[in-house]
Design a protein around this motif. Structure first.
Motif, PDB file in Angstrom:
ATOM      1  N   PRO A 440      11.939  -5.368   8.997  1.00  0.00           N
ATOM      2  CA  PRO A 440      11.484  -5.992   7.875  1.00  0.00           C
ATOM      3  C   PRO A 440      11.709  -5.004   6.635  1.00  0.00           C
ATOM      4  CG  PRO A 440       9.859  -5.058   9.159  1.00  0.00           C
ATOM      5  CD  PRO A 440      10.914  -4.895  10.039  1.00  0.00           C
ATOM      6  N   CYS A 441      12.376  -5.666   5.626  1.00  0.00           N
ATOM      7  CA  CYS A 441      12.265  -4.790   4.182  1.00  0.00           C
ATOM      8  C   CYS A 441      11.042  -4.759   3.570  1.00  0.00           C
ATOM      9  CB  CYS A 441      13.424  -5.662   3.581  1.00  0.00           C
ATOM     10  SG  CYS A 441      13.620  -4.653   1.900  1.00  0.00           S
ATOM     11  N   ARG A 442      10.549  -3.481   3.523  1.00  0.00           N
ATOM     12  CA  ARG A 442       9.230  -3.109   2.809  1.00  0.00           C
ATOM     13  C   ARG A 442       9.250  -3.081   1.375  1.00  0.00           C
ATOM     14  NH1 ARG A 442       5.673  -1.533   6.477  1.00  0.00           N
ATOM     15  NH2 ARG A 442       6.455  -1.112   8.881  1.00  0.00           N
ATOM     16  N   PRO A 443       8.204  -3.505   0.731  1.00  0.00           N
ATOM     17  CA  PRO A 443       8.384  -3.437  -0.852  1.00  0.00           C
ATOM     18  C   PRO A 443       8.359  -1.985  -1.154  1.00  0.00           C
ATOM     19  CG  PRO A 443       6.334  -4.911   0.091  1.00  0.00           C
ATOM     20  CD  PRO A 443       6.947  -4.228   1.163  1.00  0.00           C
ATOM     21  N   ARG A 444       9.045  -1.774  -2.253  1.00  0.00           N
ATOM     22  CA  ARG A 444       9.222  -0.370  -2.796  1.00  0.00           C
ATOM     23  C   ARG A 444       7.822   0.367  -3.383  1.00  0.00           C
ATOM     24  NH1 ARG A 444      14.630  -1.476  -6.538  1.00  0.00           N
ATOM     25  NH2 ARG A 444      16.149  -1.842  -4.617  1.00  0.00           N
ATOM     26  N   SER A 445       6.985  -0.305  -3.801  1.00  0.00           N
ATOM     27  CA  SER A 445       5.844   0.026  -4.246  1.00  0.00           C
ATOM     28  C   SER A 445       4.843   0.076  -3.194  1.00  0.00           C
ATOM     29  CB  SER A 445       5.335  -0.957  -5.558  1.00  0.00           C
ATOM     30  OG  SER A 445       4.113  -0.191  -5.924  1.00  0.00           O
ATOM     31  N   SER A 446       3.894   1.366  -3.247  1.00  0.00           N
ATOM     32  CA  SER A 446       2.633   1.333  -2.175  1.00  0.00           C
ATOM     33  C   SER A 446       1.722   0.547  -2.496  1.00  0.00           C
ATOM     34  CB  SER A 446       2.384   2.696  -2.189  1.00  0.00           C
ATOM     35  OG  SER A 446       1.660   3.292  -3.617  1.00  0.00           O
ATOM     36  N   THR A 447       1.651   0.040  -3.737  1.00  0.00           N
ATOM     37  CA  THR A 447       0.510  -0.861  -4.249  1.00  0.00           C
ATOM     38  C   THR A 447       1.057  -2.198  -4.678  1.00  0.00           C
ATOM     39  OG1 THR A 447       0.262   0.056  -6.319  1.00  0.00           O
ATOM     40  CG2 THR A 447      -1.162   0.693  -4.404  1.00  0.00           C
ATOM     41  N   PRO A 448       1.951  -3.239  -4.203  1.00  0.00           N
ATOM     42  CA  PRO A 448       2.691  -4.339  -4.529  1.00  0.00           C
ATOM     43  C   PRO A 448       1.550  -5.348  -5.093  1.00  0.00           C
ATOM     44  CG  PRO A 448       2.958  -4.247  -2.168  1.00  0.00           C
ATOM     45  CD  PRO A 448       2.333  -2.853  -2.492  1.00  0.00           C
ATOM     46  N   ASP A 449       2.057  -5.976  -6.172  1.00  0.00           N
ATOM     47  CA  ASP A 449       0.848  -7.120  -6.598  1.00  0.00           C
ATOM     48  C   ASP A 449       1.230  -8.599  -5.763  1.00  0.00           C
ATOM     49  OD1 ASP A 449       3.637  -7.474  -7.662  1.00  0.00           O
ATOM     50  OD2 ASP A 449       2.498  -7.887  -9.921  1.00  0.00           O
ATOM     51  N   TYR A 450       2.524  -8.587  -5.336  1.00  0.00           N
ATOM     52  CA  TYR A 450       2.862  -9.985  -4.509  1.00  0.00           C
ATOM     53  C   TYR A 450       2.992 -11.169  -5.570  1.00  0.00           C
ATOM     54  CZ  TYR A 450       1.808  -7.349  -0.452  1.00  0.00           C
ATOM     55  OH  TYR A 450       2.103  -6.142   0.389  1.00  0.00           O
ATOM     56  N   GLY A 451       2.932 -10.729  -6.905  1.00  0.00           N
ATOM     57  CA  GLY A 451       3.048 -11.843  -7.838  1.00  0.00           C
ATOM     58  C   GLY A 451       1.735 -12.508  -8.230  1.00  0.00           C
ATOM     59  N   GLY A 452       0.645 -11.840  -7.842  1.00  0.00           N
ATOM     60  CA  GLY A 452      -0.663 -12.289  -8.052  1.00  0.00           C
ATOM     61  C   GLY A 452      -1.070 -13.115  -7.128  1.00  0.00           C
ATOM     62  N   LEU A 453      -0.588 -13.263  -5.990  1.00  0.00           N
ATOM     63  CA  LEU A 453      -1.145 -14.431  -4.775  1.00  0.00           C
ATOM     64  C   LEU A 453      -2.554 -13.799  -4.100  1.00  0.00           C
ATOM     65  CD1 LEU A 453       2.338 -14.963  -3.120  1.00  0.00           C
ATOM     66  CD2 LEU A 453       1.241 -16.424  -4.841  1.00  0.00           C
ATOM     67  N   PHE A 454      -2.576 -12.412  -4.014  1.00  0.00           N
ATOM     68  CA  PHE A 454      -3.878 -12.082  -3.390  1.00  0.00           C
ATOM     69  C   PHE A 454      -4.958 -11.562  -4.217  1.00  0.00           C
ATOM     70  CE2 PHE A 454      -0.412 -11.535  -0.506  1.00  0.00           C
ATOM     71  CZ  PHE A 454      -0.773 -12.388   0.460  1.00  0.00           C
ATOM     72  N   LEU A 455      -4.815 -11.776  -5.607  1.00  0.00           N
ATOM     73  CA  LEU A 455      -5.786 -11.244  -6.515  1.00  0.00           C
ATOM     74  C   LEU A 455      -7.156 -12.319  -6.451  1.00  0.00           C
ATOM     75  CD1 LEU A 455      -3.511 -10.705  -9.664  1.00  0.00           C
ATOM     76  CD2 LEU A 455      -4.538  -9.091  -7.960  1.00  0.00           C
TER      77      LEU A 455
END
Length: 455
Positions: A440-455
């Protein structure tokens, strides 16, 4: 999504551009199969279209030979016939000779007119001169006789010159006719050679076209065999959506009650439900379990304020980023889309809402087999971006129903998004490409926002 395409018999160009060549072939095969099914259904409803009156049929009668069979004459093969090549040769020579004669006749006519005009004008001038002189020397008979003799001599000379000129013109016309006949013969021979060469090229193009058709049929046959094989493989592993139909039915009952109260229920993990009844441990939760968990989880004032939100009706296709986020929160998060199979942790391959360019930038320096999953902005579903040796591939995942499956590649239906990913870690996505999910290709940031999907 596939049922909607087959019902409308239409796919939008931008959605078609997202499919690779094998996906397009499978989609064309399904559309063609639906057309045949509709045709057969119409024929069964109204069979009068397929009936023709025998009275309208017309026929021909062949001339029989002495042996009772149909009389056939092949030019150049019957007794006494010349070979076909000699006949063609003679016909070409005859055509060339006749055309040369016609051209020579036209040249002769023009030449004759020029000669007649030339000497007619000369005679007129001489006659005028003699008449003038005769009037001047009318009284001198001797001079008149000499003038007549001179006139006769000149007339004879002119006739002689006219005859010589006519002979020279005839000789030139004859030479021109012979030269033109040779040129036409050579031209006809070259035209025949070009015709034979064009016929060979046409035969070669026809052969290539037939070979391409056979290759397309073989690809479609291999795709059908691979689809059957993967379907049997999915049934053996227990990953088809039909095995989780009862779970999804109870989930819909719980989510329907939840939407009326404006709340979202998260799918419980096996670890969290380990101490409950057997129905809960197998993933088949009743509406009572959901209702008790809902009361325990959403008894805060913030949850009570959500009860005033109106019920959301999903449009046919995503029309904004806000609609995608709402769809994910209300329909996908309860189904644990984007999560690991057995934990509440977001899967490392899930990147939320990112563009195609961003996904390719993330996979640029990755090895072959590296992949990520992003939310699609074109359909209610996801896009799996895959790194190949020469570039990238993007596969659409349809999530508009109660299952997850690739659009146009295979018809294996999976209960969860994680099931689909795990299945294709062991089975290739397409036979021709051999795409097997590896890292799997992991996100570059350690705290990704995923486009606001999990807010």
């Amino acid at each position: 999504m596939m049922q909607q395409i087959l019902q409308d018999m239409y796919i939008e160009p931008d959605l078609l551009a997202e499919l690779n060549e094998e996906q397009k072939q499978i989609l064309f095969y399904k559309i063609r199969e639906e057309q045949v099914r509709r045709w057969n259904e119409r024929e069964r409803r109204d069979p009068s279209h397929a009936v023709k009156k025998k009275s309208d049929c017309r026929g021909i009668q062949w001339l029989p030979g002495s042996d009772g069979e149909v009389w056939v004459w092949v030019m150049g093969e019957a007794p006494g016939d010349k070979p076909f090549e000699d006949i063609v040769e003679e016909l070409m020579e005859e055509r060339a000779r006749k055309q040369a004669q016609r051209e020579a006749q036209e040249i002769r006519r023009v030449k004759e007119a020029e000669i007649e005009k030339k000497f007619r004008d000369a005679m007129a001038k001489e006659k005028a001169r003699f008449v003038a002189e005769k009037w001047k020397e009318e009284t001198d008979d001797r001079k008149a006789a000499k003038q007549e003799e001179e006139e006769d001599r000149i007339r004879e000379e002119l006739k002689k010159c006219e005859e010589e000129e006519r002979q020279r013109g005839e000789e030139e016309i004859r030479q021109t006719e012979e030269r033109r006949a040779k040129e036409l013969y050579i031209s006809l021979k070259q035209e025949e050679k070009r015709s034979e060469r064009d016929d060979k090229e046409w035969q070669e193009q026809l052969r290539r076209s037939k070979a391409a058709d056979e290759e397309m049929k073989c690809k479609a046959r291999r795709a059908r065999d691979e689809y059957k094989r993967q379907s049997l493989r999915a049934i053996e592993k227990g990953l088809v959506a039909g095995l989780s139909g009862l779970f999804h039915k109870t989930h819909l009952n719980g989510s329907g009650n939840n939407r009326r109260h404006g709340a979202v229920i998260e799918h419980p993990t096996p670890a969290a439900e380990a101490g409950h009844s057997p129905a809960a441990s197998s993933g088949q939760l009743t509406s009572g379990h959901y209702r008790r968990r809902q009361l325990r989880r959403y008894s805060s004032p913030v949850t009570q304020s959500l009860t005033e939100c109106p019920v959301w009706i999903r449009p046919p296709r995503p029309n904004s980023r806000e609609s995608i986020i709402r769809w994910f929160k209300e329909e996908q998060r309860p189904r644990r889309a984007g999560y690991e199979r057995s934990s509440n942790t977001v899967a490392p391959w899930f990147h939320g809402i990112i563009s195609r360019q961003e996904s390719e930038a993330l996979l640029t320096n990755a090895a072959e087999g590296c992949f990520l999953v992003r939310v699609s902005e074109r359909i209610w579903g996801y896009t799996l971006s895959y790194r190949t040796t020469s570039g990238f591939k993007h596969f659409l995942i349809d999530a508009s129903g109660d299952y997850y499956s690739f659009l146009g590649v295979d018809q294996n239906r999976h209960a969860t998004l994680a099931d689909l990913i795990d299945f294709h870690k062991e089975e290739v996505i397409t036979t021709s490409g051999g795409e097997l999910l590896q890292d799997p290709c992991r996100p570059r940031s350690s705290t990704p926002d995923y486009g606001g999907l999990f807010l």
